[in-house]
Write an enzyme that holds these catalytic residues in place. Sequence first.
Site, PDB file in Angstrom:
ATOM      1  N   ALA A  48       0.788  -1.238   0.000  1.00 52.41           N
ATOM      2  CA  ALA A  48       0.000   0.000   0.000  1.00 52.41           C
ATOM      3  C   ALA A  48       0.821   1.290   0.000  1.00 52.41           C
ATOM      4  O   ALA A  48       0.243   2.368   0.032  1.00 52.41           O
ATOM      5  CB  ALA A  48      -0.907   0.007   1.242  1.00 52.41           C
ATOM      6  N   PHE A  52       0.970   1.525  -7.621  1.00 48.58           N
ATOM      7  CA  PHE A  52      -0.451   1.221  -7.792  1.00 48.58           C
ATOM      8  C   PHE A  52      -1.164   0.934  -6.461  1.00 48.58           C
ATOM      9  O   PHE A  52      -2.352   1.184  -6.318  1.00 48.58           O
ATOM     10  CB  PHE A  52      -0.622   0.021  -8.731  1.00 48.58           C
ATOM     11  CG  PHE A  52      -0.372   0.351 -10.172  1.00 48.58           C
ATOM     12  CD1 PHE A  52      -1.215   1.215 -10.858  1.00 48.58           C
ATOM     13  CD2 PHE A  52       0.702  -0.185 -10.855  1.00 48.58           C
ATOM     14  CE1 PHE A  52      -0.998   1.536 -12.199  1.00 48.58           C
ATOM     15  CE2 PHE A  52       0.937   0.116 -12.195  1.00 48.58           C
ATOM     16  CZ  PHE A  52       0.089   0.979 -12.862  1.00 48.58           C
ATOM     17  N   LEU A 138       1.748  -6.264  -4.533  1.00 47.89           N
ATOM     18  CA  LEU A 138       3.156  -6.421  -4.152  1.00 47.89           C
ATOM     19  C   LEU A 138       4.044  -6.453  -5.384  1.00 47.89           C
ATOM     20  O   LEU A 138       3.687  -7.042  -6.398  1.00 47.89           O
ATOM     21  CB  LEU A 138       3.363  -7.737  -3.396  1.00 47.89           C
ATOM     22  CG  LEU A 138       2.735  -7.893  -2.022  1.00 47.89           C
ATOM     23  CD1 LEU A 138       3.165  -9.220  -1.416  1.00 47.89           C
ATOM     24  CD2 LEU A 138       3.115  -6.743  -1.100  1.00 47.89           C
ATOM     25  N   TYR A 234       9.571  -9.050 -21.154  1.00 48.63           N
ATOM     26  CA  TYR A 234       8.491  -8.965 -20.168  1.00 48.63           C
ATOM     27  C   TYR A 234       7.481 -10.121 -20.298  1.00 48.63           C
ATOM     28  O   TYR A 234       7.615 -11.146 -19.659  1.00 48.63           O
ATOM     29  CB  TYR A 234       7.784  -7.584 -20.199  1.00 48.63           C
ATOM     30  CG  TYR A 234       7.037  -7.396 -18.891  1.00 48.63           C
ATOM     31  CD1 TYR A 234       7.619  -6.708 -17.833  1.00 48.63           C
ATOM     32  CD2 TYR A 234       5.796  -8.007 -18.670  1.00 48.63           C
ATOM     33  CE1 TYR A 234       6.977  -6.613 -16.604  1.00 48.63           C
ATOM     34  CE2 TYR A 234       5.155  -7.917 -17.462  1.00 48.63           C
ATOM     35  CZ  TYR A 234       5.744  -7.212 -16.430  1.00 48.63           C
ATOM     36  OH  TYR A 234       5.109  -7.140 -15.217  1.00 48.63           O
ATOM     37  N   LEU A 272       4.263   2.164 -16.258  1.00 51.16           N
ATOM     38  CA  LEU A 272       4.538   3.409 -15.562  1.00 51.16           C
ATOM     39  C   LEU A 272       5.920   3.386 -14.943  1.00 51.16           C
ATOM     40  O   LEU A 272       6.467   2.320 -14.673  1.00 51.16           O
ATOM     41  CB  LEU A 272       3.505   3.597 -14.445  1.00 51.16           C
ATOM     42  CG  LEU A 272       2.150   4.079 -14.918  1.00 51.16           C
ATOM     43  CD1 LEU A 272       1.132   3.953 -13.824  1.00 51.16           C
ATOM     44  CD2 LEU A 272       2.256   5.533 -15.371  1.00 51.16           C
TER      45      LEU A 272
HETATM   46  P1  NAI Z   1       5.959  -0.607  -6.256  1.00 56.03           P
HETATM   47  O1  NAI Z   1       7.379  -1.036  -6.126  1.00 56.03           O
HETATM   48  O2  NAI Z   1       5.688   0.858  -6.430  1.00 56.03           O
HETATM   49  O3  NAI Z   1       5.111  -1.093  -4.953  1.00 56.03           O
HETATM   50  C1  NAI Z   1       5.329  -2.309  -4.334  1.00 56.03           C
HETATM   51  C2  NAI Z   1       4.663  -2.365  -2.973  1.00 56.03           C
HETATM   52  O4  NAI Z   1       4.903  -3.671  -2.426  1.00 56.03           O
HETATM   53  C3  NAI Z   1       5.211  -1.359  -1.937  1.00 56.03           C
HETATM   54  O5  NAI Z   1       4.148  -0.929  -1.131  1.00 56.03           O
HETATM   55  C4  NAI Z   1       6.165  -2.228  -1.097  1.00 56.03           C
HETATM   56  O6  NAI Z   1       6.357  -1.764   0.237  1.00 56.03           O
HETATM   57  C5  NAI Z   1       5.393  -3.532  -1.105  1.00 56.03           C
HETATM   58  N1  NAI Z   1       6.219  -4.704  -0.797  1.00 56.03           N
HETATM   59  C6  NAI Z   1       7.261  -5.225  -1.510  1.00 56.03           C
HETATM   60  N2  NAI Z   1       7.717  -6.336  -0.888  1.00 56.03           N
HETATM   61  C7  NAI Z   1       6.956  -6.528   0.210  1.00 56.03           C
HETATM   62  C8  NAI Z   1       6.919  -7.502   1.235  1.00 56.03           C
HETATM   63  N3  NAI Z   1       7.763  -8.519   1.259  1.00 56.03           N
HETATM   64  N4  NAI Z   1       5.999  -7.361   2.213  1.00 56.03           N
HETATM   65  C9  NAI Z   1       5.134  -6.313   2.226  1.00 56.03           C
HETATM   66  N5  NAI Z   1       5.100  -5.385   1.264  1.00 56.03           N
HETATM   67  C10 NAI Z   1       6.003  -5.486   0.284  1.00 56.03           C
HETATM   68  O7  NAI Z   1       5.349  -1.447  -7.441  1.00 56.03           O
HETATM   69  P2  NAI Z   1       4.210  -1.205  -8.531  1.00 56.03           P
HETATM   70  O8  NAI Z   1       4.897  -0.847  -9.810  1.00 56.03           O
HETATM   71  O9  NAI Z   1       3.122  -0.348  -8.008  1.00 56.03           O
HETATM   72  O10 NAI Z   1       3.676  -2.698  -8.727  1.00 56.03           O
HETATM   73  C11 NAI Z   1       2.536  -3.231  -8.077  1.00 56.03           C
HETATM   74  C12 NAI Z   1       1.933  -4.299  -8.979  1.00 56.03           C
HETATM   75  O11 NAI Z   1       1.526  -3.691 -10.205  1.00 56.03           O
HETATM   76  C13 NAI Z   1       2.917  -5.414  -9.353  1.00 56.03           C
HETATM   77  O12 NAI Z   1       2.232  -6.630  -9.399  1.00 56.03           O
HETATM   78  C14 NAI Z   1       3.359  -5.012 -10.757  1.00 56.03           C
HETATM   79  O13 NAI Z   1       3.807  -6.094 -11.528  1.00 56.03           O
HETATM   80  C15 NAI Z   1       2.058  -4.444 -11.284  1.00 56.03           C
HETATM   81  N6  NAI Z   1       2.185  -3.576 -12.479  1.00 56.03           N
HETATM   82  C16 NAI Z   1       3.171  -2.613 -12.572  1.00 56.03           C
HETATM   83  C17 NAI Z   1       3.296  -1.869 -13.742  1.00 56.03           C
HETATM   84  C18 NAI Z   1       4.354  -0.793 -13.881  1.00 56.03           C
HETATM   85  O14 NAI Z   1       4.581  -0.332 -14.987  1.00 56.03           O
HETATM   86  N7  NAI Z   1       4.965  -0.351 -12.819  1.00 56.03           N
HETATM   87  C19 NAI Z   1       2.381  -2.055 -14.885  1.00 56.03           C
HETATM   88  C20 NAI Z   1       1.332  -3.038 -14.620  1.00 56.03           C
HETATM   89  C21 NAI Z   1       1.276  -3.781 -13.475  1.00 56.03           C
END
Ligand code: NAI
Length: 396
Positions: A48, A52, A138, A234, A272
């Site tokens: 959180a 996203f 996550l 990817y 993003l």
């Molecule tokens: P992000 O890195 O901004 O956020 C990850 C979150 O997971 C953070 O809140 C972090 O504290 C938490 N986290 C990581 N390891 C943890 C653990 N062991 N325990 C508790 N919390 C943990 O990542 P983002 O980019 O928002 O990605 C979220 C999802 O969206 C992923 O599944 C990603 O593949 C997907 N996604 C991302 C895209 C992009 O372009 N960034 C595009 C489409 C999907």
Amino acid sequence: MIIEPRMRGFICTTAHPDGAAENVKQQIEYVKSKGKIDAPKRVLVIGASTGFGLASRITSAFGSEASTIGVFFEKPPMEGKTASAGWYNSVAFENEAKKAGLYAKSINGDAFSDEVKAQTIAMIKQDLGQVDLIIYSLASPVRTHPKTGVTHRSVLKPIGEKFTNNTVDFHTGKVSEVSIEPCSGDDIENTVIVMGGEDWKMWLDMMKKENVLAEGAVTVAYSYIGSSLTEAVYRNGTIGKAKDHLEATAFEITDSLNDIGGKAYVSVNKALVTQASSAIPVIPLYISLLYKTMKSKGIHEGCIEQIQRLFQDRLFSGKTVPVDEKGRIRIDDWEMREDVQKEVAELWNKVTTENLPQLGDLEGYRKEFYQLFGFDIENVDYSKDTNEMVQIESIK
Ligand code: NAI
């Protein structure tokens, strides 16, 4: 202390609390400007604190006045050493939620562990009784499996053959060819264990067993597909196998929630700038060309615009949730538009170090990257002495 961005390779090792606060406030203002959404009122967001997941928490709280519990894994501050960005984002989120009279509590720990799941369930029981929406967002390079104790590492590699294509170092703007060796050994299995759907299902199974899922509860996880330019690294690569697994898990979870009328969805989101995506070769060049194209067409979105649209137009519009032939919600529809993909592919064939500033949105990429850490945000005085030791209200 005076806090400045400090780069190590592709990551920034410092973060700015005032910048993070401003960032969160701007996202809240955006959600409020789009009006009320008739969405669930008791929400758990796993992951959180950034990207996203943070956008999902903000949309729930400020779009539909939901009580939110947020789980994340962030580094708290130490005297003279800043916290990670997600920590400061969460400080800011809880402060704003409190001002608005909204319930918000957070848990900082490893979401893959049984302990953090149990702690979260205990908090739900005590404060909310049950939850009606669970967002699973996550992104992690490692997972220690709770049953075996084995630590698995994910890799971002092509499968079968070496992949060679252009990439950009977004700090210097240099476009160059990069070759990525194919995965080997247990790489695919490990990546699926870390980023696939097993942990998502473990959360839902445990929550159901403990009776903290409300009748009709909905859970959503995020996936990505992307263009043919990036598919070798990817969607057809190791991470793609994990996303296939995540998407298949949605059906398993829906089956397991049948008796309470629950449902699991995967939403495919757009590319993003995040900490994770900056580390994948080829993707930053794709994103900078994509941003340029989408901005020129007036259809560019960040995390908050994506998630607000996901909630308002897809998940909670009051109509049947629209899904593709594989049962997935598509909020990457504008990225994948034929005209957008065609233009990006044309730019891709022409781009060089010299013309990238004109053809791509390198400046936009860099700016968003710094903004992830609370830097380069308007209305923030970076020359000011700032308290790095700020605490998350509910964790104090
Ligand atoms: P992000 O890195 O901004 O956020 C990850 C979150 O997971 C953070 O809140 C972090 O504290 C938490 N986290 C990581 N390891 C943890 C653990 N062991 N325990 C508790 N919390 C943990 O990542 P983002 O980019 O928002 O990605 C979220 C999802 O969206 C992923 O599944 C990603 O593949 C997907 N996604 C991302 C895209 C992009 O372009 N960034 C595009 C489409 C999907």
